[in-house]
Design a protein around this motif. Structure first.
Motif, PDB file in Angstrom:
ATOM      1  N   ILE A 125       0.768  -1.229   0.055  1.00 19.58           N
ATOM      2  CA  ILE A 125      -0.072  -0.158  -0.016  1.00 19.58           C
ATOM      3  C   ILE A 125       0.713   1.316   0.063  1.00 19.58           C
ATOM      4  CG2 ILE A 125      -1.671   1.182   1.256  1.00 19.58           C
ATOM      5  CD1 ILE A 125      -2.903  -1.207   0.066  1.00 19.58           C
ATOM      6  N   LEU A 126       1.889   1.279   0.732  1.00 18.57           N
ATOM      7  CA  LEU A 126       2.759   2.416   0.821  1.00 18.57           C
ATOM      8  C   LEU A 126       4.218   1.863   0.816  1.00 18.57           C
ATOM      9  CD1 LEU A 126       1.659   4.471   4.072  1.00 18.57           C
ATOM     10  CD2 LEU A 126       0.978   4.707   1.633  1.00 18.57           C
ATOM     11  N   GLU A 127       4.809   2.474  -0.435  1.00 13.74           N
ATOM     12  CA  GLU A 127       5.966   2.008  -1.300  1.00 13.74           C
ATOM     13  C   GLU A 127       7.293   2.871  -0.931  1.00 13.74           C
ATOM     14  OE1 GLU A 127       5.501  -0.946  -4.248  1.00 13.74           O
ATOM     15  OE2 GLU A 127       3.596   0.036  -4.689  1.00 13.74           O
ATOM     16  N   GLY A 128       7.546   3.229   0.442  1.00 11.95           N
ATOM     17  CA  GLY A 128       8.774   4.073   0.620  1.00 11.95           C
ATOM     18  C   GLY A 128       8.293   5.699   0.685  1.00 11.95           C
ATOM     19  N   ILE A 129       7.794   5.710   1.572  1.00 18.58           N
ATOM     20  CA  ILE A 129       7.141   7.461   1.417  1.00 18.58           C
ATOM     21  C   ILE A 129       8.115   7.900   2.748  1.00 18.58           C
ATOM     22  CG2 ILE A 129       5.470   8.881   2.792  1.00 18.58           C
ATOM     23  CD1 ILE A 129       4.257   7.340   0.561  1.00 18.58           C
ATOM     24  N   SER A 130       8.827   9.089   2.277  1.00 19.69           N
ATOM     25  CA  SER A 130       9.618   9.948   3.164  1.00 19.69           C
ATOM     26  C   SER A 130       8.755  11.512   2.923  1.00 19.69           C
ATOM     27  CB  SER A 130      11.075   9.991   2.529  1.00 19.69           C
ATOM     28  OG  SER A 130      11.432   8.472   2.789  1.00 19.69           O
ATOM     29  N   LEU A 131       8.584  11.697   4.133  1.00 24.12           N
ATOM     30  CA  LEU A 131       8.191  13.137   3.954  1.00 24.12           C
ATOM     31  C   LEU A 131       8.224  13.937   5.412  1.00 24.12           C
ATOM     32  CD1 LEU A 131       4.938  13.758   5.386  1.00 24.12           C
ATOM     33  CD2 LEU A 131       4.572  12.405   3.585  1.00 24.12           C
ATOM     34  N   GLU A 132       8.491  15.116   5.549  1.00 27.24           N
ATOM     35  CA  GLU A 132       8.829  15.713   6.834  1.00 27.24           C
ATOM     36  C   GLU A 132       7.727  16.925   6.815  1.00 27.24           C
ATOM     37  OE1 GLU A 132      12.557  16.815   7.862  1.00 27.24           O
ATOM     38  OE2 GLU A 132      11.923  18.179   9.216  1.00 27.24           O
ATOM     39  N   ILE A 133       7.013  16.967   7.971  1.00 29.86           N
ATOM     40  CA  ILE A 133       6.195  18.248   8.440  1.00 29.86           C
ATOM     41  C   ILE A 133       6.942  18.951   9.585  1.00 29.86           C
ATOM     42  CG2 ILE A 133       3.932  19.018   8.817  1.00 29.86           C
ATOM     43  CD1 ILE A 133       3.056  16.169   8.627  1.00 29.86           C
ATOM     44  N   PRO A 134       7.730  20.184   9.209  1.00 28.14           N
ATOM     45  CA  PRO A 134       8.188  20.937  10.090  1.00 28.14           C
ATOM     46  C   PRO A 134       7.414  21.478  11.260  1.00 28.14           C
ATOM     47  CG  PRO A 134       8.732  21.624   8.065  1.00 28.14           C
ATOM     48  CD  PRO A 134       7.904  20.933   7.768  1.00 28.14           C
ATOM     49  N   ALA A 135       7.721  21.399  12.620  1.00 27.51           N
ATOM     50  CA  ALA A 135       6.904  21.856  13.711  1.00 27.51           C
ATOM     51  C   ALA A 135       6.213  23.163  13.532  1.00 27.51           C
ATOM     52  CB  ALA A 135       7.773  22.036  14.919  1.00 27.51           C
ATOM     53  N   GLY A 136       4.728  23.031  13.521  1.00 29.78           N
ATOM     54  CA  GLY A 136       3.794  24.123  13.093  1.00 29.78           C
ATOM     55  C   GLY A 136       3.329  24.230  12.014  1.00 29.78           C
ATOM     56  N   GLN A 137       4.014  23.449  10.875  1.00 36.75           N
ATOM     57  CA  GLN A 137       3.525  23.537   9.486  1.00 36.75           C
ATOM     58  C   GLN A 137       2.131  22.611   9.272  1.00 36.75           C
ATOM     59  OE1 GLN A 137       6.000  23.760   6.009  1.00 36.75           O
ATOM     60  NE2 GLN A 137       7.399  25.125   7.109  1.00 36.75           N
ATOM     61  N   LYS A 138       1.764  23.151   8.225  1.00 39.19           N
ATOM     62  CA  LYS A 138       0.534  22.379   7.641  1.00 39.19           C
ATOM     63  C   LYS A 138       0.642  21.838   6.505  1.00 39.19           C
ATOM     64  CE  LYS A 138      -3.354  24.844   6.883  1.00 39.19           C
ATOM     65  NZ  LYS A 138      -4.624  25.269   6.889  1.00 39.19           N
ATOM     66  N   VAL A 139       0.724  20.477   6.216  1.00 39.11           N
ATOM     67  CA  VAL A 139       0.786  19.801   5.078  1.00 39.11           C
ATOM     68  C   VAL A 139      -0.532  19.235   4.640  1.00 39.11           C
ATOM     69  CG1 VAL A 139       1.932  17.764   3.832  1.00 39.11           C
ATOM     70  CG2 VAL A 139       3.354  19.248   5.333  1.00 39.11           C
ATOM     71  N   ALA A 140      -0.552  19.373   3.372  1.00 38.15           N
ATOM     72  CA  ALA A 140      -1.930  18.772   3.004  1.00 38.15           C
ATOM     73  C   ALA A 140      -1.516  17.480   1.894  1.00 38.15           C
ATOM     74  CB  ALA A 140      -2.567  19.794   1.964  1.00 38.15           C
ATOM     75  N   VAL A 141      -2.139  16.613   2.158  1.00 44.18           N
ATOM     76  CA  VAL A 141      -1.836  15.247   1.311  1.00 44.18           C
ATOM     77  C   VAL A 141      -3.215  15.008   0.462  1.00 44.18           C
ATOM     78  CG1 VAL A 141      -1.529  12.625   1.434  1.00 44.18           C
ATOM     79  CG2 VAL A 141      -0.640  14.208   3.244  1.00 44.18           C
ATOM     80  N   VAL A 142      -2.559  15.060  -0.928  1.00 46.74           N
ATOM     81  CA  VAL A 142      -3.829  15.025  -1.901  1.00 46.74           C
ATOM     82  C   VAL A 142      -3.617  13.642  -2.721  1.00 46.74           C
ATOM     83  CG1 VAL A 142      -4.278  17.437  -2.018  1.00 46.74           C
ATOM     84  CG2 VAL A 142      -2.890  16.348  -3.674  1.00 46.74           C
ATOM     85  N   GLY A 143      -4.456  13.225  -3.385  1.00 43.48           N
ATOM     86  CA  GLY A 143      -4.329  12.273  -4.614  1.00 43.48           C
ATOM     87  C   GLY A 143      -5.579  11.309  -4.587  1.00 43.48           C
ATOM     88  N   PRO A 144      -5.589  10.394  -5.626  1.00 42.31           N
ATOM     89  CA  PRO A 144      -6.782   9.607  -5.796  1.00 42.31           C
ATOM     90  C   PRO A 144      -7.087   8.886  -4.711  1.00 42.31           C
ATOM     91  CG  PRO A 144      -4.967   8.778  -7.189  1.00 42.31           C
ATOM     92  CD  PRO A 144      -4.482  10.208  -6.368  1.00 42.31           C
ATOM     93  N   SER A 145      -8.501   8.630  -4.856  1.00 34.30           N
ATOM     94  CA  SER A 145      -9.004   7.625  -3.655  1.00 34.30           C
ATOM     95  C   SER A 145      -8.218   6.200  -3.898  1.00 34.30           C
ATOM     96  CB  SER A 145     -10.601   7.209  -3.938  1.00 34.30           C
ATOM     97  OG  SER A 145     -10.976   6.330  -2.928  1.00 34.30           O
ATOM     98  N   GLY A 146      -7.815   5.657  -2.572  1.00 32.37           N
ATOM     99  CA  GLY A 146      -7.001   4.315  -2.703  1.00 32.37           C
ATOM    100  C   GLY A 146      -5.496   4.572  -2.688  1.00 32.37           C
ATOM    101  N   ALA A 147      -5.126   5.937  -2.624  1.00 32.72           N
ATOM    102  CA  ALA A 147      -3.507   6.132  -2.733  1.00 32.72           C
ATOM    103  C   ALA A 147      -2.857   5.734  -1.580  1.00 32.72           C
ATOM    104  CB  ALA A 147      -3.394   7.662  -3.013  1.00 32.72           C
ATOM    105  N   GLY A 148      -3.521   5.685  -0.467  1.00 34.05           N
ATOM    106  CA  GLY A 148      -3.016   5.686   0.791  1.00 34.05           C
ATOM    107  C   GLY A 148      -2.638   6.721   1.845  1.00 34.05           C
ATOM    108  N   LYS A 149      -3.631   7.610   1.431  1.00 37.01           N
ATOM    109  CA  LYS A 149      -3.700   8.874   2.301  1.00 37.01           C
ATOM    110  C   LYS A 149      -4.258   8.789   3.841  1.00 37.01           C
ATOM    111  CE  LYS A 149      -6.486  11.136  -0.441  1.00 37.01           C
ATOM    112  NZ  LYS A 149      -6.715  10.042  -1.447  1.00 37.01           N
ATOM    113  N   SER A 150      -5.329   7.846   3.851  1.00 35.03           N
ATOM    114  CA  SER A 150      -5.914   7.461   5.303  1.00 35.03           C
ATOM    115  C   SER A 150      -4.678   6.558   6.109  1.00 35.03           C
ATOM    116  CB  SER A 150      -7.042   7.070   5.142  1.00 35.03           C
ATOM    117  OG  SER A 150      -7.959   7.652   4.713  1.00 35.03           O
ATOM    118  N   THR A 151      -4.138   5.803   5.106  1.00 40.53           N
ATOM    119  CA  THR A 151      -3.252   4.774   5.931  1.00 40.53           C
ATOM    120  C   THR A 151      -2.081   5.468   6.335  1.00 40.53           C
ATOM    121  OG1 THR A 151      -3.901   3.131   4.345  1.00 40.53           O
ATOM    122  CG2 THR A 151      -1.755   2.745   5.347  1.00 40.53           C
TER     123      THR A 151
END
Ligand code: ADP
Ligand code: ADP
Length: 229
Positions: free
Chosen positions: A19-45
């Protein structure tokens, strides 16, 4: 504090289906990151892994540099507040629902949360105001109002990290604006991961992550993403 990092995260629910194949991402303290993508992409996961509903198969997730598997469930629950897509309300008063888990909340604090969550109009229309009972045996509450009740709850809980799973259901533009304004109140100075479905929410984020088939295919500010196209 509240910096969140996903480091080469792999995850599958079933052995034969990554389902997730090597996700790297950083949310710096206090920042807001929006995750977008088609249904089933793995966002809720992603969000389920962050609060350890499931554990990663490979890689790691850290909060302020610490692997989340090394902290207790209790402190993880204190650190992360979740506004789910569909909040389940108790058959109790609005005040009870907002202050759930915060017995020390004062009426003033509850009213302030109501104001910041843009629920004042809603509450003022109720026969018994904050004492009105909601849920199956009480007043029907719309999806947008439920999310704002959940946001008010988060304002009282005051966690350093927030996960907001935006509702996919259609809302009138007034409710949409009210939710966005409420989200901005609760997200202010907090590390926020938004599973975004609306353009306005995406445009409002400090950073946008585009997920497709379990991989990050683009990442940047909305201006950076626009410049690339
Ligand atoms: P998104 O939030 O981007 O729509 P999800 O993270 O919900 O995607 O789901 C990603 C994939 O994982 C989908 O194919 C979905 O069907 C599958 N999935 C989600 N939850 C489970 C689960 N509990 N068990 C098995 N597969 C799941
Ligand atoms: P969401 O992505 O917002 O969680 P879904 O419709 O993908 O909404 O999933 C609803 C529920 O069903 C979630 O709790 C999810 O874990 C579960 N789920 C989704 N896909 C599957 C699947 N393929 N197998 C088992 N459970 C699933």
């Amino acid at each position: 504090s509240g910096r969140v990092r996903f480091e080469d995260v792999h995850f599958r629910y079933h052995p034969d289906r990554p389902i997730l194949e090597g996700i790297s991402l950083e949310i710096p303290a206090g920042q807001k990151v929006a995750v977008v993508g088609p249904s089933g992409a793995g966002k809720s996961t992603l969000s389920r892994l962050l609060f350890r509903f499931y554990d990663v198969d490979q890689g790691r997730i850290t909060i302020d540099g610490q692997d989340i598997r090394a902290v207790t469930q209790d402190s993880l629950r204190r650190a992360i507040g979740v506004v789910p897509q569909d909040t389940v309300l108790f058959n109790e008063s609005i005040a009870y629902n907002i202050a759930y888990g915060r017995p020390e909340a004062t009426p003033e604090e509850i009213r302030e949360a109501v104001r910041l969550a843009h629920l004042e109009d809603f509450v003022s229309r109720l026969p018994k105001g904050l004492d009105t009972v909601v849920g199956e045996r009480g007043l029907k509450v719309s999806g947008g109002e439920k999310q704002r009740i959940a946001i008010a709850r988060m304002l009282l809980k005051d966690p350093p990290i927030l996960v907001f799973d935006e509702a996919t259901s259609s809302l009138d533009s007034r409710s949409e604006k009210a939710i966005l304004a409420a989200l901005n109140e609760v997200a202010a100075r907090r590390t926020t991961l938004v599973i975004a479905h609306r353009l306005s929410t995406v445009m409002d984020a400090d950073n946008i992550v585009v997920l497709e088939n379990g991989r990050v295919i683009e990442q940047g500010t909305h201006l950076e993403l626009l410049a690339r196209d």
